[in-house]
Design a protein around this motif. Sequence first.
Motif, PDB file in Angstrom:
ATOM      1  N   LYS A  38      68.758  -0.027  49.648  1.00  0.00           N
ATOM      2  CA  LYS A  38      68.357  -0.699  50.529  1.00  0.00           C
ATOM      3  C   LYS A  38      66.956  -0.868  51.082  1.00  0.00           C
ATOM      4  N   VAL A  39      65.629  -2.031  51.041  1.00  0.00           N
ATOM      5  CA  VAL A  39      65.119  -1.108  52.088  1.00  0.00           C
ATOM      6  C   VAL A  39      65.795  -1.756  54.199  1.00  0.00           C
ATOM      7  N   LEU A  40      65.725   0.059  54.914  1.00  0.00           N
ATOM      8  CA  LEU A  40      65.915  -0.021  55.874  1.00  0.00           C
ATOM      9  C   LEU A  40      64.477  -0.834  56.912  1.00  0.00           C
ATOM     10  N   GLN A  41      63.540  -0.494  56.841  1.00  0.00           N
ATOM     11  CA  GLN A  41      61.976  -0.879  57.581  1.00  0.00           C
ATOM     12  C   GLN A  41      61.069  -1.092  56.522  1.00  0.00           C
ATOM     13  N   VAL A  42      60.587  -2.309  57.303  1.00  0.00           N
ATOM     14  CA  VAL A  42      58.887  -2.485  56.360  1.00  0.00           C
ATOM     15  C   VAL A  42      58.088  -1.553  57.534  1.00  0.00           C
ATOM     16  N   ASP A  43      56.505  -1.503  56.684  1.00  0.00           N
ATOM     17  CA  ASP A  43      55.620  -0.935  57.412  1.00  0.00           C
ATOM     18  C   ASP A  43      54.833  -1.758  57.648  1.00  0.00           C
ATOM     19  N   ARG A  44      54.042  -2.740  57.794  1.00  0.00           N
ATOM     20  CA  ARG A  44      53.072  -3.860  57.749  1.00  0.00           C
ATOM     21  C   ARG A  44      51.727  -3.434  58.112  1.00  0.00           C
ATOM     22  N   SER A  45      51.445  -2.052  58.921  1.00  0.00           N
ATOM     23  CA  SER A  45      50.381  -2.167  59.040  1.00  0.00           C
ATOM     24  C   SER A  45      49.095  -1.483  57.786  1.00  0.00           C
ATOM     25  N   PHE A  47      47.918  -0.285  53.366  1.00  0.00           N
ATOM     26  CA  PHE A  47      47.758  -1.431  52.402  1.00  0.00           C
ATOM     27  C   PHE A  47      47.856  -0.651  51.368  1.00  0.00           C
ATOM     28  N   PRO A  48      49.100  -0.651  50.656  1.00  0.00           N
ATOM     29  CA  PRO A  48      50.203  -1.416  50.270  1.00  0.00           C
ATOM     30  C   PRO A  48      50.648  -0.657  51.282  1.00  0.00           C
ATOM     31  N   CYS A  49      51.882  -2.419  51.468  1.00  0.00           N
ATOM     32  CA  CYS A  49      53.186  -1.535  52.177  1.00  0.00           C
ATOM     33  C   CYS A  49      54.109  -0.506  51.735  1.00  0.00           C
ATOM     34  N   GLN A  50      54.632   0.211  52.625  1.00  0.00           N
ATOM     35  CA  GLN A  50      55.654   1.311  53.040  1.00  0.00           C
ATOM     36  C   GLN A  50      56.675   0.546  52.841  1.00  0.00           C
ATOM     37  N   TYR A  51      57.915   1.310  52.644  1.00  0.00           N
ATOM     38  CA  TYR A  51      59.481   1.022  52.931  1.00  0.00           C
ATOM     39  C   TYR A  51      59.808   2.452  53.433  1.00  0.00           C
ATOM     40  N   ALA A  52      60.941   2.292  54.232  1.00  0.00           N
ATOM     41  CA  ALA A  52      62.219   3.039  54.525  1.00  0.00           C
ATOM     42  C   ALA A  52      62.950   2.710  53.670  1.00  0.00           C
ATOM     43  N   ILE A  53      63.708   3.118  52.941  1.00  0.00           N
ATOM     44  CA  ILE A  53      65.454   2.807  52.020  1.00  0.00           C
ATOM     45  C   ILE A  53      65.671   3.603  51.945  1.00  0.00           C
ATOM     46  N   GLN A  54      67.495   3.116  51.317  1.00  0.00           N
ATOM     47  CA  GLN A  54      67.802   4.272  51.490  1.00  0.00           C
ATOM     48  C   GLN A  54      68.465   4.160  50.073  1.00  0.00           C
ATOM     49  N   LEU A  55      68.714   5.236  49.378  1.00  0.00           N
ATOM     50  CA  LEU A  55      69.326   5.415  47.713  1.00  0.00           C
ATOM     51  C   LEU A  55      70.626   5.080  48.031  1.00  0.00           C
ATOM     52  N   GLU A  56      71.645   3.998  46.869  1.00  0.00           N
ATOM     53  CA  GLU A  56      72.779   3.847  46.571  1.00  0.00           C
ATOM     54  C   GLU A  56      73.375   5.741  46.723  1.00  0.00           C
ATOM     55  N   GLY A  57      73.976   5.545  47.014  1.00  0.00           N
ATOM     56  CA  GLY A  57      74.757   6.759  47.111  1.00  0.00           C
ATOM     57  C   GLY A  57      74.310   8.218  47.770  1.00  0.00           C
ATOM     58  N   HIS A  58      73.412   7.718  48.615  1.00  0.00           N
ATOM     59  CA  HIS A  58      72.752   8.757  49.367  1.00  0.00           C
ATOM     60  C   HIS A  58      72.212   8.830  50.722  1.00  0.00           C
ATOM     61  N   GLY A  60      71.062   9.275  54.740  1.00  0.00           N
ATOM     62  CA  GLY A  60      69.298   9.196  55.241  1.00  0.00           C
ATOM     63  C   GLY A  60      68.487   8.388  54.489  1.00  0.00           C
ATOM     64  N   GLU A  61      67.063   8.033  55.067  1.00  0.00           N
ATOM     65  CA  GLU A  61      65.994   7.803  53.941  1.00  0.00           C
ATOM     66  C   GLU A  61      64.868   8.011  53.323  1.00  0.00           C
ATOM     67  N   ARG A  62      64.440   7.813  52.914  1.00  0.00           N
ATOM     68  CA  ARG A  62      63.026   7.941  52.144  1.00  0.00           C
ATOM     69  C   ARG A  62      61.846   6.727  52.586  1.00  0.00           C
ATOM     70  N   TRP A  63      60.226   6.847  52.647  1.00  0.00           N
ATOM     71  CA  TRP A  63      59.382   5.922  52.783  1.00  0.00           C
ATOM     72  C   TRP A  63      59.210   6.339  51.350  1.00  0.00           C
ATOM     73  N   THR A  64      58.311   5.118  50.889  1.00  0.00           N
ATOM     74  CA  THR A  64      58.185   4.803  49.494  1.00  0.00           C
ATOM     75  C   THR A  64      56.741   4.265  49.377  1.00  0.00           C
ATOM     76  N   LEU A  69      58.921   0.179  43.726  1.00  0.00           N
ATOM     77  CA  LEU A  69      60.097  -0.595  43.850  1.00  0.00           C
ATOM     78  C   LEU A  69      59.589  -1.643  43.233  1.00  0.00           C
ATOM     79  N   ARG A  70      61.195  -2.190  42.912  1.00  0.00           N
ATOM     80  CA  ARG A  70      61.218  -3.368  41.892  1.00  0.00           C
ATOM     81  C   ARG A  70      62.534  -4.642  42.189  1.00  0.00           C
ATOM     82  N   PRO A  71      62.250  -5.853  42.463  1.00  0.00           N
ATOM     83  CA  PRO A  71      63.753  -6.721  42.352  1.00  0.00           C
ATOM     84  C   PRO A  71      64.421  -6.313  41.561  1.00  0.00           C
ATOM     85  N   LEU A  72      65.846  -6.509  42.443  1.00  0.00           N
ATOM     86  CA  LEU A  72      67.160  -6.698  41.227  1.00  0.00           C
ATOM     87  C   LEU A  72      66.968  -7.206  40.365  1.00  0.00           C
TER      88      LEU A  72
END
Length: 80
Positions: A38-45, A47-58, A60-64, A69-72
């Motif tokens: 799930k995307v928690l935050q988007v850093d638009r400042s 390029f390319p944009c960075q995303y804070a995500i939370q992996l299913e079943g985990h 905390g967050e990780r930035w990537t 990322l791929r669409p569902l």
Amino acid sequence: MTSPDIPRETQPVPHGPLYDKGQMVQYVTKTGELTPAKVLQVDRSIFPCQYAIQLEGHEGERWTEENRLRPLQLTQQHQE
């Protein structure tokens, strides 16, 4: 490429973010496996944009980067 006269955070980004806060996506692991996230935050400042995500079943967050990322698939989105 940035212009020295324009602060970096106000310079145009070639495209907006591909994913939005709250959106479910697939995260591509280092081994190439797809993991729901799930995307928690988007850093638009940057390029390319960075995303804070939370992996299913985990906790905390990780930035990537956007390229990890791929669409569902539509069928997966309808099952939620």
